[in-house]
Design an enzyme around this catalytic site. Structure first.
Site, short mmCIF file in Angstrom:
data_model
loop_
_atom_site.label_atom_id
_atom_site.label_comp_id
_atom_site.label_asym_id
_atom_site.label_seq_id
_atom_site.Cartn_x
_atom_site.Cartn_y
_atom_site.Cartn_z
NE ARG A 264 -3.40 -2.31 1.95
CZ ARG A 264 -4.70 -2.84 3.32
NH1 ARG A 264 -4.90 -1.88 4.17
NH2 ARG A 264 -5.27 -4.23 2.95
NE ARG A 279 -1.40 4.24 8.98
CZ ARG A 279 -2.30 4.55 8.98
NH1 ARG A 279 -2.93 3.90 8.45
NH2 ARG A 279 -3.61 4.30 10.25
CB SER A 354 -11.52 -4.07 9.42
OG SER A 354 -11.16 -2.58 9.44
#
Length: 428
Positions: A264, A279, A354
């Site tokens: 990402r 992250r 999630s």
């Protein structure tokens, strides 16, 4: 992608539900495009009817030996105009498709309203944070003491937001992934799959990453072959396994688990979590994906969330589960649970999974269907969730199992995967 018929028949309600999640639907643009579409289609139907009538008249004229050249000329002109209308309709449909592709999913009626994460609702909390008799360190400091987490080496090799793991920490990372896969395949009924880490644009479009989130992706240009993309999550290739497929109803539910790296760009996260491994541009996940009959998708969401939670329970890591409000949901989701693990080094709960139900939103893009009892193809419902993010689970283990001397105790369930090692410690 939303059902176009829903917009055509209940536009105001759709706009209101989307507004609740912070998206302003351009109803004027939709109505204009729809008016253009109807105008073109009416004109097309009228010309087609006239052409059919002319064909009958030409046949009758020829049968009587009469001159039909004027009628034939009119038919030729109609064909020319129909070609123009066909191109015009293609443009209108392309404009409509472009509008539909950036409209998020409708939140399920059970989702709480709210503009930000502040309105998320905690549904349960499991385990109590450990009471330390020393000031707990964060994972970056623990890794430095162990000499097994090296962000400087990652930066040298690739740049910021990359990290090199070594020794016992690298083995612990591998052990976590193996443990998760074993639990999900042996106990939760998932089939393990190994998939490409590069996918085509059609796959990214199918699960909703394109076109809206193009800036968050790592594209790999391939000349005449077009762009490939490094996967941001195994959700993309795994869910696309049913793209353009009609699955026999008796095969459902399909449950897949996949361990993969994820890539990402973190385009919207400048300045966030710059320290440590929370992250990263590259990280590993064990992803859970389900394809189910529509009537069972919310039952499946609860089960899938429980599967992810079970990993944390076995690792004896404190966590809480929250249902995301309308303003904090992902683009494709109808309902999402976030599982947040306690990180003593930060003194906070942080997301580690999630779990989402997309209902038919992805399936409509994918044309992923099943054959119903009426022998008609119907859209599947798709779901996914991390079971778990491996890097963040590693962070949680390091911080929750740390000792005053800088060593880290190995959780009991991971010892068989660690060759019997009891703890990680710096080399003397």
């Amino acid at each position: 992608m939303l059902d176009i018929q829903l917009l055509r028949t209940d536009l105001d309600r759709v706009a209101a539900r989307l507004a609740d999640r912070g998206f302003a639907l351009d109803t004027a643009a939709f109505n204009r495009i729809e008016a253009d579409r109807k105008s073109v289609q009416v004109a097309t139907q009228e010309l087609q009817a006239r052409r059919n009538a002319i064909a009958r008249q030409v046949g009758a004229a020829r049968g009587k030996g009469e001159d039909a050249s004027a009628l034939i000329e009119e038919s030729t002109q109609i064909n020319t105009r129909l070609s123009e209308l066909e191109a015009q309709l293609a443009n209108v449909q392309g404009e409509l498709q472009g509008l539909l592709e950036v409209i998020p999913n409708l939140p399920h009626e059970s989702v709480p309203s709210g503009a930000s994460a502040d309105s998320n609702v905690e549904v349960r909390r499991v385990g109590n944070p450990r009471a330390f008799d020393f000031a707990p360190r964060d994972h970056t400091d623990i890794g430095a003491l162990l000499g097994m987490i090296d962000p400087e080496a990652g930066a040298k090799l690739a740049g910021a937001r990359f990290t090199v793991l070594s020794g016992g920490v690298a083995r612990l990372h591998r052990a976590l992934a193996q443990f998760m896969l074993d639990v999900h395949t042996a106990e939760h009924g998932y089939t393990e799959v190994y998939v490409p880490y590069l996918v085509n644009a059609k796959s990214m479009h199918g699960t909703g990453q394109l076109p809206k989130f193009k800036d968050d992706l790592f594209a790999v240009p391939r000349g005449e072959l077009g762009d490939f993309y490094l996967i941001p999550t195994a959700e993309v290739p795994v869910t696309n396994l049913v793209r353009d497929e009609i699955v026999a109803a008796e095969r459902l539910p399909l449950r897949y688990v996949c361990h993969s790296p994820c890539f990402r760009s973190e385009a919207g996260s400048h300045g966030k979590d710059t320290r440590g491994m929370i992250r990263q541009h590259q990280f590993d996940k064990v992803e859970l994906v389900q394809m189910v009959l529509p009537e069972y998708s919310f039952e499946a969401l609860e089960a899938l969330t429980g599967h992810a939670e079970s990993i944390l329970k076995r690792l004896e890591l404190p966590f809480r589960t929250v249902v995301l409000c309308t303003g904090d949901m992902g683009f494709s989701s109808a309902k999402t649970y976030d599982i947040e693990v306690w990180l003593p080094g930060q003194g906070a709960y942080r997301e580690i999974s999630s779990c989402s139900n997309f209902e038919s939103f992805q399936a409509r893009r994918l044309q992923a269907r099943y054959r119903s009892e009426r022998n008609r193809p119907e859209l599947l419902h798709t779901l996914n969730g991390s079971g778990l993010a491996v890097g963040r689970t590693l962070v949680a283990v390091l911080e929750n199992y740390q000792n005053a001397d800088g060593s880290v105790t190995i959780p009991a369930v991971l010892k068989p995967y660690m060759g019997g090692i009891e703890r990680l410690a710096a080399k003397a």
